[in-house]
Scaffold this motif. Structure first.
Motif, mmCIF file in Angstrom:
data_model
loop_
_atom_site.group_PDB
_atom_site.id
_atom_site.type_symbol
_atom_site.label_atom_id
_atom_site.label_comp_id
_atom_site.label_asym_id
_atom_site.label_seq_id
_atom_site.Cartn_x
_atom_site.Cartn_y
_atom_site.Cartn_z
ATOM 1 N N THR A 77 -51.325 -54.012 -26.819
ATOM 2 C CA THR A 77 -50.446 -54.990 -26.506
ATOM 3 C C THR A 77 -50.946 -55.995 -25.359
ATOM 4 O OG1 THR A 77 -49.035 -53.891 -25.023
ATOM 5 C CG2 THR A 77 -48.431 -53.946 -27.110
ATOM 6 N N ALA A 96 -42.119 -54.112 -23.149
ATOM 7 C CA ALA A 96 -41.933 -53.563 -24.228
ATOM 8 C C ALA A 96 -40.993 -54.029 -25.010
ATOM 9 C CB ALA A 96 -41.697 -52.073 -24.100
ATOM 10 N N GLY A 118 -48.332 -49.281 -24.020
ATOM 11 C CA GLY A 118 -49.040 -50.758 -24.132
ATOM 12 C C GLY A 118 -49.868 -50.591 -25.497
ATOM 13 N N VAL A 168 -49.646 -50.159 -29.912
ATOM 14 C CA VAL A 168 -48.974 -50.134 -31.261
ATOM 15 C C VAL A 168 -49.453 -49.576 -32.326
ATOM 16 C CG1 VAL A 168 -47.413 -52.214 -30.920
ATOM 17 C CG2 VAL A 168 -50.120 -52.545 -32.097
ATOM 18 N N ASN A 215 -43.586 -59.565 -26.649
ATOM 19 C CA ASN A 215 -43.299 -58.069 -26.339
ATOM 20 C C ASN A 215 -43.805 -57.027 -27.445
ATOM 21 O OD1 ASN A 215 -41.046 -58.112 -27.630
ATOM 22 N ND2 ASN A 215 -39.764 -58.562 -25.990
ATOM 23 N N ARG A 216 -43.800 -55.835 -27.085
ATOM 24 C CA ARG A 216 -44.157 -54.887 -28.176
ATOM 25 C C ARG A 216 -43.104 -54.869 -29.331
ATOM 26 N NH1 ARG A 216 -43.897 -49.374 -25.609
ATOM 27 N NH2 ARG A 216 -41.974 -49.004 -27.169
ATOM 28 N N GLU A 268 -44.455 -55.060 -33.136
ATOM 29 C CA GLU A 268 -44.003 -53.971 -34.301
ATOM 30 C C GLU A 268 -43.149 -54.715 -35.433
ATOM 31 O OE1 GLU A 268 -44.475 -50.329 -31.467
ATOM 32 O OE2 GLU A 268 -42.215 -51.334 -31.667
#
Ligand code: NAP
Length: 338
Positions: free
Chosen positions: A90, A96, A126, A128, A289-290, A294
């Motif tokens: 990331t 997150a 950090g 994915v 952010n993560r 996703e």
């Protein structure tokens, strides 16, 4: 292990040099990644030229924020990944979900080393997992440009809905991802470019309103004409100060302008009043952010969206990859394999 570093002194591509560093060892909560591909962003040109905002580098820095590879070892306490997993980093390692935590830093600019190295150690938070069908080159294209485009269209303000209209400026990394995401959401896409050939490629990806901003410098008027005077529901504003006033004209009633880039300059006065009269909004975007990453991967998988990789360079030719991006010849993403 082999890495590239930007030497602490000087500026420009002369700073980019090959180096050897000891193999890093993952500590508690960290994973060791064998990097297989890395991609460049416009930001990386600013970093190499020494004009990226932030603290100056105090030592040699490994450049590039965006990379993908496989986990080869993990430190104590790691639960999110295991050896063999295919992952991407990331952009902001500790962000997150929700707002960014204090002290959140991005890879590939001081003070954080990046991913143009055979191996990197990153925190498990950090990372994915990347879809099985994506090559490492495709996955490496995602962390900055794609998440930024996703944030601009789907997370910031009102998400783009079927039947909406979206304007993307130019045909670089962020804009081409935005084109793809907007089309998948059922939106009509208007694209600008300095090149008719690139506009033809944008059309093949589903853009229907095509405007050459060189031959049509009043492109905002053309957007208004093409939308019957209504303007668009979302502008992916990668130009910044030099294009913002035009984007305020091109956005329609209740629409949003996602302020992302600086391609057309960093300073200048633009009155925000046009937004007031049409209940439009302006959203600052800083990658994402993560969670956004996703969510975006889910949407890409379901809609069979693949990153548009313009050209892949070998590790030995990393400087040529920078030169290719600097020349603005690319359409989509520029990638280096390792
Ligand atoms: N805020 C954030 O979180 C964030 C995240 C990612 C990127 N950014 C910023 O967003 C911008 C784009 O980044 P990127 O990595 O996608 O860049 P990129 O891949 O290098 O894209 C550059 C392309 O933008 C187009 N362009 C250049 N000048 C333009 C202008 N005056 N008007 C319209 N289009 C222009 C050109 O397309 P044509 O060749 O088709 O003309 C050029 O090829 C940069 O300013 C970058 O710093 C910000």
């Amino acid at each position: 292990m082999k890495v590239y570093e930007l030497a602490a002194g000087g500026d420009g591509l002369d700073r980019l040099r090959r180096a050897d560093r000891p193999m890093p060892v993952p500590g508690r909560g960290q994973a060791l990644i064998r990097v297989r591909a890395a991609s460049l962003n416009f930001r990386d040109l600013a970093v190499v030229q020494g004009v990226y905002p932030g603290p100056p580098a105090t030592g040699n820095l490994i450049p590039l924020s965006d990379g993908a590879g496989e986990v080869v070892a993990v430190g104590d306490g790691v639960t999110r990944v295991q050896p063999g997993d295919r992952v991407a980093a990331t952009f902001f390692q500790t962000w997150a979900d929700g707002p960014p935590p204090p002290g959140c830093v991005a890879l590939g600019a001081a003070p954080a080393d990046g991913v143009l190295a055979e191996h990197v150690v990153l925190h498990e938070d950090g990372l994915v997992h990347i879809p099985q069908e994506f090559s490492f080159e495709e996955a490496a294209a995602l962390p900055c440009a794609a998440v930024t485009a996703w944030n601009a269209l789907m997370a910031a303000g009102k998400p783009v809905r079927p039947g909406a209209s979206v304007l993307v400026l130019g045909t670089g990394g962020v804009s081409i991802f935005a084109l793809q995401f907007a089309r998948a959401a059922g939106a009509r896409v208007f694209a600008t470019s300095s090149s008719d050939e690139k506009l033809a490629r944008a059309q093949r990806l589903g853009a229907s309103g095509l405007i050459n901003y060189r031959t049509t410098p009043d492109w905002e008027q053309e957007v208004l004409r093409l939308t019957g005077g209504r303007g668009v529901d979302a502008v992916v504003e990668v130009g910044g100060a030099g294009t913002l006033a035009k984007s305020f004209q091109a956005v329609g009633f209740g629409g949003k302008v996602a302020l992302i880039g600086v391609l057309a300059g960093r300073s200048g006065d633009t009155s925000p009043h046009p937004l007031m009269f049409k209940a439009a909004s302006l959203h600052g975007i800083f990658v994402g952010n993560r969670r956004m990453f996703e969510d975006m991967l889910q949407a890409m998988t379901v809609n069979a969206i693949r990153p548009v990789v313009d050209k892949v360079f070998g590790f030995d030719d990393a400087a040529d990859a920078y030169r290719h991006l600097m020349a603005g010849r690319h359409f989509g993403k520029v990638v280096i394999t390792l």
